[in-house]
Design a protein around this motif. Structure first.
Motif, PDB file in Angstrom:
ATOM      1  N   LEU A 299       0.818  -1.208   0.000  1.00 57.79           N
ATOM      2  CA  LEU A 299       0.000   0.000   0.000  1.00 57.79           C
ATOM      3  C   LEU A 299       0.850   1.255   0.000  1.00 57.79           C
ATOM      4  O   LEU A 299       1.978   1.263   0.498  1.00 57.79           O
ATOM      5  N   ASN A 300       0.291   2.306  -0.554  1.00 60.13           N
ATOM      6  CA  ASN A 300       0.973   3.600  -0.512  1.00 60.13           C
ATOM      7  C   ASN A 300      -0.080   4.691  -0.276  1.00 60.13           C
ATOM      8  O   ASN A 300      -1.210   4.393   0.112  1.00 60.13           O
ATOM      9  N   ASP A 301       0.327   5.943  -0.521  1.00 56.73           N
ATOM     10  CA  ASP A 301      -0.588   7.064  -0.343  1.00 56.73           C
ATOM     11  C   ASP A 301      -1.160   7.043   1.099  1.00 56.73           C
ATOM     12  O   ASP A 301      -0.408   6.827   2.030  1.00 56.73           O
ATOM     13  N   TYR A 302      -2.463   7.222   1.239  1.00 57.96           N
ATOM     14  CA  TYR A 302      -3.071   7.177   2.572  1.00 57.96           C
ATOM     15  C   TYR A 302      -3.896   5.910   2.767  1.00 57.96           C
ATOM     16  O   TYR A 302      -4.829   5.873   3.554  1.00 57.96           O
TER      17      TYR A 302
ATOM     18  N   LYS B  34       2.269 -10.675   4.844  1.00 57.92           N
ATOM     19  CA  LYS B  34       3.397  -9.805   4.511  1.00 57.92           C
ATOM     20  C   LYS B  34       2.860  -8.434   4.140  1.00 57.92           C
ATOM     21  O   LYS B  34       1.916  -8.333   3.349  1.00 57.92           O
ATOM     22  N   GLY B  35       3.443  -7.405   4.684  1.00 57.17           N
ATOM     23  CA  GLY B  35       2.960  -6.057   4.377  1.00 57.17           C
ATOM     24  C   GLY B  35       4.091  -5.129   3.971  1.00 57.17           C
ATOM     25  O   GLY B  35       5.170  -5.153   4.562  1.00 57.17           O
ATOM     26  N   ILE B  36       3.835  -4.321   2.950  1.00 59.81           N
ATOM     27  CA  ILE B  36       4.794  -3.297   2.534  1.00 59.81           C
ATOM     28  C   ILE B  36       4.050  -1.959   2.510  1.00 59.81           C
ATOM     29  O   ILE B  36       3.043  -1.832   1.812  1.00 59.81           O
ATOM     30  N   PHE B  37       4.518  -1.023   3.287  1.00 58.37           N
ATOM     31  CA  PHE B  37       3.780   0.237   3.437  1.00 58.37           C
ATOM     32  C   PHE B  37       4.659   1.426   3.070  1.00 58.37           C
ATOM     33  O   PHE B  37       5.730   1.611   3.638  1.00 58.37           O
ATOM     34  N   ASP B  38       4.182   2.176   2.108  1.00 56.84           N
ATOM     35  CA  ASP B  38       4.924   3.337   1.598  1.00 56.84           C
ATOM     36  C   ASP B  38       4.128   4.612   1.932  1.00 56.84           C
ATOM     37  O   ASP B  38       2.969   4.525   2.356  1.00 56.84           O
ATOM     38  N   ASP B  39       4.715   5.742   1.702  1.00 58.81           N
ATOM     39  CA  ASP B  39       4.057   7.046   1.930  1.00 58.81           C
ATOM     40  C   ASP B  39       3.439   7.113   3.337  1.00 58.81           C
ATOM     41  O   ASP B  39       4.110   6.889   4.315  1.00 58.81           O
TER      42      ASP B  39
ATOM     43  N   THR C   6       8.781   4.369   4.614  1.00 54.98           N
ATOM     44  CA  THR C   6       8.933   5.776   5.006  1.00 54.98           C
ATOM     45  C   THR C   6       8.726   5.908   6.515  1.00 54.98           C
ATOM     46  O   THR C   6       8.246   4.983   7.170  1.00 54.98           O
ATOM     47  N   ASP C   7       9.053   7.087   7.015  1.00 54.99           N
ATOM     48  CA  ASP C   7       8.838   7.345   8.440  1.00 54.99           C
ATOM     49  C   ASP C   7       7.364   7.575   8.743  1.00 54.99           C
ATOM     50  O   ASP C   7       6.939   7.530   9.894  1.00 54.99           O
ATOM     51  N   THR C   8       6.601   7.862   7.702  1.00 50.66           N
ATOM     52  CA  THR C   8       5.187   8.193   7.922  1.00 50.66           C
ATOM     53  C   THR C   8       4.270   6.983   7.728  1.00 50.66           C
ATOM     54  O   THR C   8       3.086   7.055   8.046  1.00 50.66           O
ATOM     55  N   ALA C   9       4.798   5.895   7.194  1.00 51.37           N
ATOM     56  CA  ALA C   9       3.993   4.678   7.078  1.00 51.37           C
ATOM     57  C   ALA C   9       3.988   3.988   8.439  1.00 51.37           C
ATOM     58  O   ALA C   9       4.913   4.159   9.229  1.00 51.37           O
TER      59      ALA C   9
END
Lengths: 439, 250
Positions: A289-292, A315-320, A351-354
């Motif tokens: 996932l990315n964005d919000y 498994k999770g990958i979190f961006d933005d 990211t630091d915000t994910a």
């Protein structure tokens, strides 16, 4: 939230009046008691332990259309890309909650692959025997779905049948100008030693806000083998609350894959009841996932009977600013000796915000069991990244390759070739690279 | 081919390379020897473009071009290859798929079309045979569960596939038994020609029995303290590094 709740309660009366003869059938009693449950409990809030990390309030503060008009102008070629295949699958397709027969490919030969509404009319004995017996009727959102339950997929496989091609269930929403609330209801009954593969997808084709509150009941009888894939790659304004409850009898195997790549808010409630010995439940999830975007995976595996096995890997990958929640409960009942339960949740934060909130919960009331759980949160391995770049693979592609590699053990066991190709492409697109991952 | 002038580099405020001068011409094999902690691996990482290191002084030219500002992948596309001392395990990515991506991204970087799958497969088979590798390698995840020797062999296999202009072999002999060393060295020798060059980085002399260097440099305390021909390696082997401990930089 209260406003929309009131709207739903008054809509129930309108809905009930549309039912005609169906009003006198036993299933309607279930609807009636379900609307009472919903009226009493309302929408869950963050004060509710199970909804601590996912706030539905912003979602249900909005107004949604509950009744829709059917949309008949949609043609297969416009939506071909959402399907695995043009001709090699059974298809149960809905648009704004209505069955779209011209896009569907159902069957009644050897087994029934059709709609819940037709089953309500034609297979009342099966409905009365199973519908509403597996789902968690005390849950307010499940109750809300039950109270309006009329349409969705109906799959009934008698004993000893192998369904010869994958079954695709797709729910489209198209309402261009209105926010849309739909509540699909699916029932899947797989007979003794029977086998089937299902792919489910929710797809909003408009820009307005869409919320699907979907409930699926799955019964795997003795020796049945069911593989259920949920592809969640919806539009930025589309949200999904999916509650899928699976009941497994002796020696059955149910594998459920959840691929969450998009959508505003995705909540997956998966609950497995292993009620007879030898049942095996496999729950695999991949979230990118990315964005919000937000994905909230809530799983419960109830080891009610001894000698059952559950494998859970998310498994999770979190961006933005993307957020993830994993809450995995394994409940081993007092007599469920020789239980094998494995659970793992691994996450990459780019990211630091994910962020990710992960919470494994083991409740074990038997003493001769093997249970394990673990969760990790990390970043991409810099040494591996340098290694790939040194071999000429550009930074972004190298990152994508490592992320793909990170997810692969949750992709094992995928049997449908066309699904593998599709996921391969979806993941590449999600990571905005043009490489062939070779599943 | 490679021209390094007065190279100073540091990591986390610690200066590791303190003025390296090195020139390698096409067709040459150079060896850099030195004790642990002398800066050998740092030098190879800096040449390959690892971003953890800060270059404070000096220059690196490759194929007549200043490469200091180039990313690791851009350097790779120019034909720079580093055989890692510790190749990284990447579960989930098969050797075949990895090489396919690496070769085609490198070709793309040079403005070439992807290599046809058939040609790729043929080349892989040839190079595997050259390095006496089992075909099962191709479908295994890269370096995952490989023995030390298999990892090193796999590095040279990748070198054979990518056909670099300059290959830096960082401690390629470590983890290899005598037979594997012979196979790997003979593989490297087959890849040598007048248009490419090899920089062997090693602690011990034994690899240099098989890959005969034109020049040998001794690295100590972040500086090259002596250069010579292959006999320097033999001398080092018998006398030890302490012999050159107090040698000034050259």
């Amino acid at each position: 939230m209260d406003q929309f709740k009131d709207k739903l309660l008054s809509s129930f009366i309108v809905f009930e009046n549309q039912l005609n003869g169906q009003k006198n059938k036993p299933f309607h009693q279930l609807r009636r008691s379900a609307i009472d449950t919903f009226e009493t409990k309302g929408f869950p809030t963050v004060r509710d332990e199970e909804w601590k990390y996912t706030n539905l309030k912003p979602l249900f503060k909005k107004d949604y259309n509950v009744f829709h008009s059917s949309e008949e102008s949609l043609e297969f070629r416009d939506i071909r890309r959402y399907f695995l295949s043009e001709s090699d699958t059974y298809k149960i397709v809905f648009i704004n909650g209505f069955f779209a027969s011209w896009l569907s490919s159902t069957t009644h030969q050897n087994y029934d692959v059709c709609t819940f509404s037709s089953a309500l009319e034609k297979y009342q004995d099966i409905i009365d025997e199973y519908a509403g017996t597996i789902a968690r009727n005390e849950d307010s959102l499940t109750a809300l779905n039950t109270s309006f339950a009329r349409e969705g997929a109906f799959i009934h496989i008698p004993d000893g049948k192998v369904v010869d091609r994958p079954i695709e269930i797709i729910f489209f929403t198209t309402d261009g100008d209105n926010n849309t609330f739909i509540q699909p209801r699916n029932l899947v009954v797989v007979g003794q030693n029977s086998q089937c593969n299902i792919v489910e997808r929710h797809q909003s084709l408009g820009n307005q806000h869409t919320v699907s509150n979907c409930v699926t009941e799955v019964l795997a009888k003795k020796g049945a083998q069911v593989t259920y894939h949920k592809i969640q790659n919806d539009a930025p304004n589309a949200s999904l609350i999916d509650s899928t409850t699976v009941k497994q009898e002796k020696d059955s195997t149910v594998t459920l894959h959840t691929f969450s790549f998009g959508g505003k808010l995705t909540r997956n409630n998966l609950e497995f009841d292993l009620v007879e010995p030898g049942a095996q439940a496999n729950l695999y999830g991949i979230s990118i996932l990315n964005d919000y975007q937000l994905v909230d995976n809530h799983t419960v595996v109830n080891h009610i009977s001894p000698h059952c096995e559950s494998n859970e890997l998310y498994k999770g990958i979190f961006d933005d600013h993307a957020r993830g929640v994993f809450n995995g409960k394994v409940h081993v009942f007092p007599h469920a000796q020789k239980t094998n339960a494995f659970q793992e949740n691994n996450n990459l934060l780019l990211t630091d915000t994910a962020s990710i909130d992960t919470k494994p919960q083991l409740e074990i009331y038997a003493d001769d069991v093997k249970c394990s759980h673990g969760c990790t949160i990390g970043q991409l391995d810099e040494d591996a990244l340098f290694y790939l770049r040194q071999r000429g693979i550009p930074h972004k592609e190298a990152q994508a390759l490592l992320m793909f590699a990170f997810t692969t053990d949750a992709l094992r066991g995928l049997k449908i070739g066309e699904l593998k190709n599709k996921l391969n492409r979806l993941i590449a697109r999600k990571l905005s690279v043009n490489i062939d991952f070779d599943l | 081919m490679l021209k390094i002038k007065n190279l100073h580099a540091r990591i986390d405020e610690v200066e590791i390379l303190k003025g390296i001068n090195l020139e390698i011409k096409a067709g040459e094999v150079h060896a850099i020897m030195g004790p642990n902690g002398s800066g050998k691996s740092t030098l190879s990482s800096v040449i390959a473009g690892r971003e953890d290191y800060e270059i404070t002084e000096g220059s690196i030219e490759f194929s007549g071009e200043d490469i200091m500002e180039l990313s690791p992948e851009e350097r790779a596309h120019m034909g720079l290859f580093l055989s890692f001392q510790y190749p990284v395990e990447i579960p989930g990515v098969s050797v075949t798929n990895f090489l396919k991506t690496a070769i085609n991204e490198s070709r793309k970087g040079r403005g070439l079309e992807p290599m046809p799958a058939k040609d790729m497969l043929k080349k892989m088979r040839e190079k595997m045979a050259m390095l006496e590798m089992d075909k099962s390698f191709m479908s295994r995840a890269i370096n995952e569960g490989f023995s030390g020797g298999e990892k090193k062999r796999n590095e040279i296999f990748q070198m054979a596939m990518l056909e670099p202009k300059l290959a830096i072999l960082d401690e390629t002999d470590s983890g290899l038994d005598i037979d594997a060393l012979r196979v790997v060295a003979s593989g490297v020798n087959k890849l040598r020609n007048e248009n490419n060059a090899i920089l062997v980085i090693t602690h011990y002399q034994r690899l240099l029995d098989h890959i005969i260097p034109d020049k040998v440099h001794v690295l100590q305390g972040g500086k090259i303290v002596r250069s010579g021909d292959k006999n320097l390696a033999l001398e080092l082997e018998s006398k030890g590094y302490d012999w050159l401990k107090h040698e000034p930089a050259i």
